[in-house]
Scaffold this active site. Structure first.
Site, PDB file in Angstrom:
ATOM      1  N   THR A 105       0.877  -1.289  -0.126  1.00  0.00           N
ATOM      2  CA  THR A 105      -0.049   0.048  -0.059  1.00  0.00           C
ATOM      3  C   THR A 105       0.801   1.120   0.134  1.00  0.00           C
ATOM      4  O   THR A 105       0.380   2.405  -0.351  1.00  0.00           O
ATOM      5  CB  THR A 105      -0.947  -0.094   1.345  1.00  0.00           C
ATOM      6  OG1 THR A 105      -0.140  -0.067   2.437  1.00  0.00           O
ATOM      7  CG2 THR A 105      -1.860  -1.057   1.389  1.00  0.00           C
ATOM      8  N   CYS A 138      -1.892   0.814  15.291  1.00  0.00           N
ATOM      9  CA  CYS A 138      -3.094   1.203  14.347  1.00  0.00           C
ATOM     10  C   CYS A 138      -4.112   0.177  14.116  1.00  0.00           C
ATOM     11  O   CYS A 138      -3.795  -1.013  14.005  1.00  0.00           O
ATOM     12  CB  CYS A 138      -2.490   1.130  12.896  1.00  0.00           C
ATOM     13  SG  CYS A 138      -3.551   1.840  11.576  1.00  0.00           S
ATOM     14  N   ARG A 153      -6.404  -3.006   9.196  1.00  0.00           N
ATOM     15  CA  ARG A 153      -6.388  -4.502   9.001  1.00  0.00           C
ATOM     16  C   ARG A 153      -4.704  -4.892   8.871  1.00  0.00           C
ATOM     17  O   ARG A 153      -4.007  -4.273   8.306  1.00  0.00           O
ATOM     18  CB  ARG A 153      -6.816  -4.732   7.767  1.00  0.00           C
ATOM     19  CG  ARG A 153      -7.130  -6.563   7.691  1.00  0.00           C
ATOM     20  CD  ARG A 153      -7.972  -6.724   6.425  1.00  0.00           C
ATOM     21  NE  ARG A 153      -7.405  -6.513   5.135  1.00  0.00           N
ATOM     22  CZ  ARG A 153      -6.609  -7.224   4.404  1.00  0.00           C
ATOM     23  NH1 ARG A 153      -6.507  -8.405   4.961  1.00  0.00           N
ATOM     24  NH2 ARG A 153      -5.966  -6.917   3.477  1.00  0.00           N
ATOM     25  N   ARG A 164       4.231   6.762   2.724  1.00  0.00           N
ATOM     26  CA  ARG A 164       3.408   8.042   3.501  1.00  0.00           C
ATOM     27  C   ARG A 164       2.678   7.318   4.584  1.00  0.00           C
ATOM     28  O   ARG A 164       2.385   6.408   4.860  1.00  0.00           O
ATOM     29  CB  ARG A 164       2.640   8.350   2.074  1.00  0.00           C
ATOM     30  CG  ARG A 164       1.653   7.580   1.631  1.00  0.00           C
ATOM     31  CD  ARG A 164       0.731   8.145   0.705  1.00  0.00           C
ATOM     32  NE  ARG A 164      -0.326   7.228   0.371  1.00  0.00           N
ATOM     33  CZ  ARG A 164      -0.502   6.203  -0.299  1.00  0.00           C
ATOM     34  NH1 ARG A 164       0.764   5.712  -0.668  1.00  0.00           N
ATOM     35  NH2 ARG A 164      -1.545   5.447  -0.267  1.00  0.00           N
ATOM     36  N   CYS A 204      -3.624   6.212  11.954  1.00  0.00           N
ATOM     37  CA  CYS A 204      -2.860   6.379  13.319  1.00  0.00           C
ATOM     38  C   CYS A 204      -1.982   7.490  13.146  1.00  0.00           C
ATOM     39  O   CYS A 204      -1.493   7.722  14.372  1.00  0.00           O
ATOM     40  CB  CYS A 204      -2.359   4.943  13.350  1.00  0.00           C
ATOM     41  SG  CYS A 204      -1.043   4.661  12.198  1.00  0.00           S
TER      42      CYS A 204
HETATM   43 ZN   LIG Z   1      -2.359   3.354  10.446  1.00  0.00          ZN
END
Ligand SMILES: [Zn+2]
Length: 362
Positions: free
Chosen positions: A43, A51, A54, A76, A81
């Site tokens: 991602t 966090c 998932r 990034r 979180c």
């Molecule tokens: Zn996070």
């Protein structure tokens, strides 16, 4: 540092070990493990361990010491979180903790911590608490109690140790030592209401060992012949808690079993979360002052607490100890040296005492 999870990066120099622990912290969404971030290669986003998003597959995760390093590698920050803000808080909290470490002999005011961090006293306390899980005042009390344990274990007289540890008056020692044990008085029958307890069992040289912990620390350690019995006992003790299996505690069990054999004093550094009456708390704390390799009689423990007649009450407090090894009730024996009872089996008690005596002889 008050809790083992907070400083996993600073106390473990070996990189592979560090990331194994970091991954375990990610898996259990440990909010207190804040000194690193993890990035997800699929991602391009990086997160802190608490966090709520998932959890990624281990193969897609890279770890970084801080948010700046993750950014430099092209990731990034996560919008949920906000890992960069938290890292900033971690720096502030660390600065305050370092300052408190150097001011052991006096109470530091929140106004001072505010000036130190350039925040309001209220914000300074809030940040400290959010990162380290306790207030600056609690942190100072724990640091003093820990110093006291160290002084006492070096064999200093109690009065000298009390002053060396930064306590002004010895009358404050008991209540503060209770804090260090993670104990809160007055709740005799606490069923774990509203608390998540993670646990795991694994075979050790003392038989099957169960370790259970809340967010604050270890709440139970038990020994037995087999897993199901230990699980049953845990459920009985914490009827109202939400119990979750957590394989990542496997490493903790192994470390404890090893410490038990090689350096029992290290077991005193693990964060505890025990609930007790004020009397149980005093007994358990006094058991933690018996050096490994030595034993005391129930009568001696009662006398040390200033109440030589409380022999049976001391025996009851030993029998209600929820944390085998960490609260070393195995070091209490009958006045004739007989091993008497042990909640987790007299044979096991003998084996632990043998190991500790051997370790002491070197
Ligand atoms: Zn996070």
């Amino acid at each position: 540092m008050p809790a083992a999870t907070v400083s996993i990066l600073t106390t473990q120099p070996d990189a592979a070990e560090v990331w194994a622990e970091a991954w375990a912290a990610v898996e259990r969404r440990d909010k207190s493990a804040r000194e690193f971030v993890y990035a997800v290669t699929t991602t391009g986003v990086f997160c802190r361990s608490g966090c709520p998003s998932r959890r990624p597959a281990r193969d897609n995760v890279r770890f970084f010491a801080d948010a700046a390093a993750a950014r430099a590698a092209g990731f990034r920050p996560c919008l949920r979180c906000r890992p960069e803000e938290v890292s900033g808080e971690a720096v502030l909290a660390r600065r305050m903790a370092d300052f408190l470490d150097g001011q052991r002999d006096r109470a530091v005011t929140l106004a001072e911590l505010g000036r130190l961090t350039g925040r309001s006293p209220f914000t300074a306390q809030k940040v400290f608490r959010r990162v380290l899980g306790l207030t600056p005042a609690q942190y100072q009390r724990q640091a003093r109690a820990r110093a006291l344990r160290e002084e006492l274990s070096r064999g200093d007289s109690v009065t000298d140790a009390v002053y060396a540890a930064g306590f002004g008056a010895s009358s404050r020692v008991y209540e503060s030592a209770g804090d260090a044990l993670g104990m809160r008085p007055g709740q005799f029958r606490w069923g774990g209401e509203g608390v998540v307890i993670r646990y795991w069992t694994a075979p050790t040289l003392l038989g099957e060992m169960l370790v259970a912990r809340t967010e604050r620390g270890i709440c139970a350690v038990a020994l037995g012949a087999e897993r199901e019995g230990l699980k049953h006992e845990l459920r009985g003790r914490f009827e109202a808690a939400e119990l979750r299996e957590d394989p990542s505690l496997d490493a903790e069990i192994e470390a404890m079993a090893q410490a038990c054999r090689e350096s029992p004093a290290a077991l005193l550094d693990l964060p505890l979360d025990l609930r007790a009456t004020a009397f149980q708390m005093r007994v358990w704390e006094s058991l933690r002052r018996i050096p490994a390799g030595e034993t005391r009689s129930y009568r001696e423990v009662a006398a040390a607490l200033g109440n030589p007649k409380a022999v049976r009450a001391v025996a009851r407090a030993c029998a209600s100890n929820p944390a085998a090894l960490l609260v070393p009730c195995h070091r209490v024996v009958g006045s004739d040296g007989q091993l008497t009872g042990y909640r987790w089996g007299v044979e096991r008690k003998r084996k632990i005492l043998d190991m500790e005596a051997k370790e002491r002889r070197g």
